[in-house]
Design a protein around this motif. Sequence first.
Motif, mmCIF file in Angstrom:
data_model
loop_
_atom_site.group_PDB
_atom_site.id
_atom_site.type_symbol
_atom_site.label_atom_id
_atom_site.label_comp_id
_atom_site.label_asym_id
_atom_site.label_seq_id
_atom_site.Cartn_x
_atom_site.Cartn_y
_atom_site.Cartn_z
ATOM 1 N N HIS A 167 0.828 -1.205 0.000
ATOM 2 C CA HIS A 167 0.000 0.000 0.000
ATOM 3 C C HIS A 167 0.868 1.264 0.000
ATOM 4 O O HIS A 167 0.666 2.164 -0.807
ATOM 5 C CB HIS A 167 -0.968 0.009 1.189
ATOM 6 N N HIS A 171 1.539 4.698 -2.973
ATOM 7 C CA HIS A 171 1.621 6.152 -2.789
ATOM 8 C C HIS A 171 2.916 6.694 -3.404
ATOM 9 O O HIS A 171 2.908 7.728 -4.065
ATOM 10 C CB HIS A 171 1.548 6.509 -1.295
ATOM 11 N N CYS A 270 -6.285 8.946 2.522
ATOM 12 C CA CYS A 270 -6.265 7.496 2.433
ATOM 13 C C CYS A 270 -6.647 6.897 3.775
ATOM 14 O O CYS A 270 -6.146 7.309 4.820
ATOM 15 C CB CYS A 270 -4.866 7.032 2.035
ATOM 16 N N HIS A 274 -0.457 1.649 6.674
ATOM 17 C CA HIS A 274 0.834 1.930 6.031
ATOM 18 C C HIS A 274 2.032 1.526 6.880
ATOM 19 O O HIS A 274 1.906 1.316 8.091
ATOM 20 C CB HIS A 274 0.922 3.424 5.707
HETATM 21 ZN ZN LIG Z 1 -3.710 4.744 0.091
#
Ligand SMILES: [Zn+2]
Length: 480
Positions: A167, A171, A270, A274
């Motif tokens: 993920h 980005h 988002c 992360h």
């Molecule tokens: Zn994201």
Amino acid sequence: SVDIVQDVARDENLSVDLPGYEKAMSRQRTLSQESWKGSGEEEIPKAYRGLLARGFTSRFLGYQTLISKTRVAALLVDGKETTSAHEGSRVEVVLDQTPFYGKAGGQAGDIGWLSDGKVRFRVTDTLKFNQGLVVHKGHLEAGSLSVGDEVKAQVDEITRNVTIRNHSATHLLHAALREILGDHVKQAGSLVAPDRLRFDFSHFTQVSTEKLAEVERVVNEHIRENLPLHTTEMSKEEAMKTGAMAIFEERYGKTVRLVSIGDGVSMELCGGTHTKRTGDIGLFRIISESAVAANVRRIEALTGEAALRYDQKLERDLRTAASLLKAAPDQLEERVERLLKEHKEKDREIQSLKSKLLSKKSRDVLSEAREIGGIKVIARKMEADSPKELRESADRIKDRLVSGIVLLGAEKEGKVMLTCVVTKDLMDRFKAGDIIRQLSNIVGGKGGGRPDMAQGGGNKPEELENAFEGLYDLIGNGVV
Ligand SMILES: [Zn+2]
């Protein structure tokens, strides 16, 4: 690609159904878009709508922790609400609070366990509906579960960790694409699973190999910089002011979550989970770039150990190919090019030898011609797999004979094939159809055809020589 298919088809005398192909491709694209679009929020099954109506929501703890004590708030078996579930059943569990991430924003749902003493529930998928209802799907492997039970909820750490690497990498990928290709690049969708990541974005043409390498290099540079990731919750309005990139097809609540990397490397709204720093991603490798729809491209990539394994496999394949060709890996390209060239030359040589062989054969056959009453007659056995092949041989001999009669016989699987051709100048006296009709009798069958060409056969291969003799007699007697 289609071009290659068309080339092959042309070589094989086949045609390609291009409109059909385009239709199938666009259907496939639509399907694949639908399959990842799912933030898990479009369609809410009936069973969950009832829970939502009664205000069931779960507090999400999964940004901070992967393990927590919690309480069973609702249970579903076979899509129906129930107060308890027994060992062995497939169950959907709603908890008061949960560290499990429910599938949303392209990120896959967590897997893991719910447990308490003898109770063991394996969570195989987690879904999220309407920003708050989190459903843990799975299998009650041991014990029973009832509404109100206290359980320990534990996310599978390994799977979550590979998912967050993927993920956070999307980005960085998004930022790198904008840097290398331009500001027109916008996220059109993404899929973040434990084993892979997929990123769709607006762009007008195929991304060249060089640009892809550049994008990959930039992402890996940010990984090596080991930049921190920060998340901040704020109102949607505040977020807009920061200039963060947002995907507004996705539904956001009143407060949004801003995920930023380093000092302005990336800012995105988002809700996903992360890594703490970019260095955790380890390694980033693009494995493909393709078209998904008009002006939408797709990049598939791997991170961390999966990326390393991919590289190792590529290297293994390369070394295997090189050793098969007895070359060093860095000489492989040159070696393959040389081989292809040699292959082409050999093909040409084979073709020229074949045609030399054929013309020699027909010269040999011509030298066997008997002359009967001033007419050149050839009657002989040939190798042939089909009447068509036999006819082609007969035609070739006829062309060289200029004037005469040719009878060819072939034996295959206990049967006899016969072909007779008569040159035009002799057709008023000898008709191929009549000849074949009489000679087929000798080999125990039937036949016939036109005055210039006729075919027949029978099931007595042992009589083939007699059929040849029969032809000489017919012509000698001038009977036909
Ligand atoms: Zn994201």
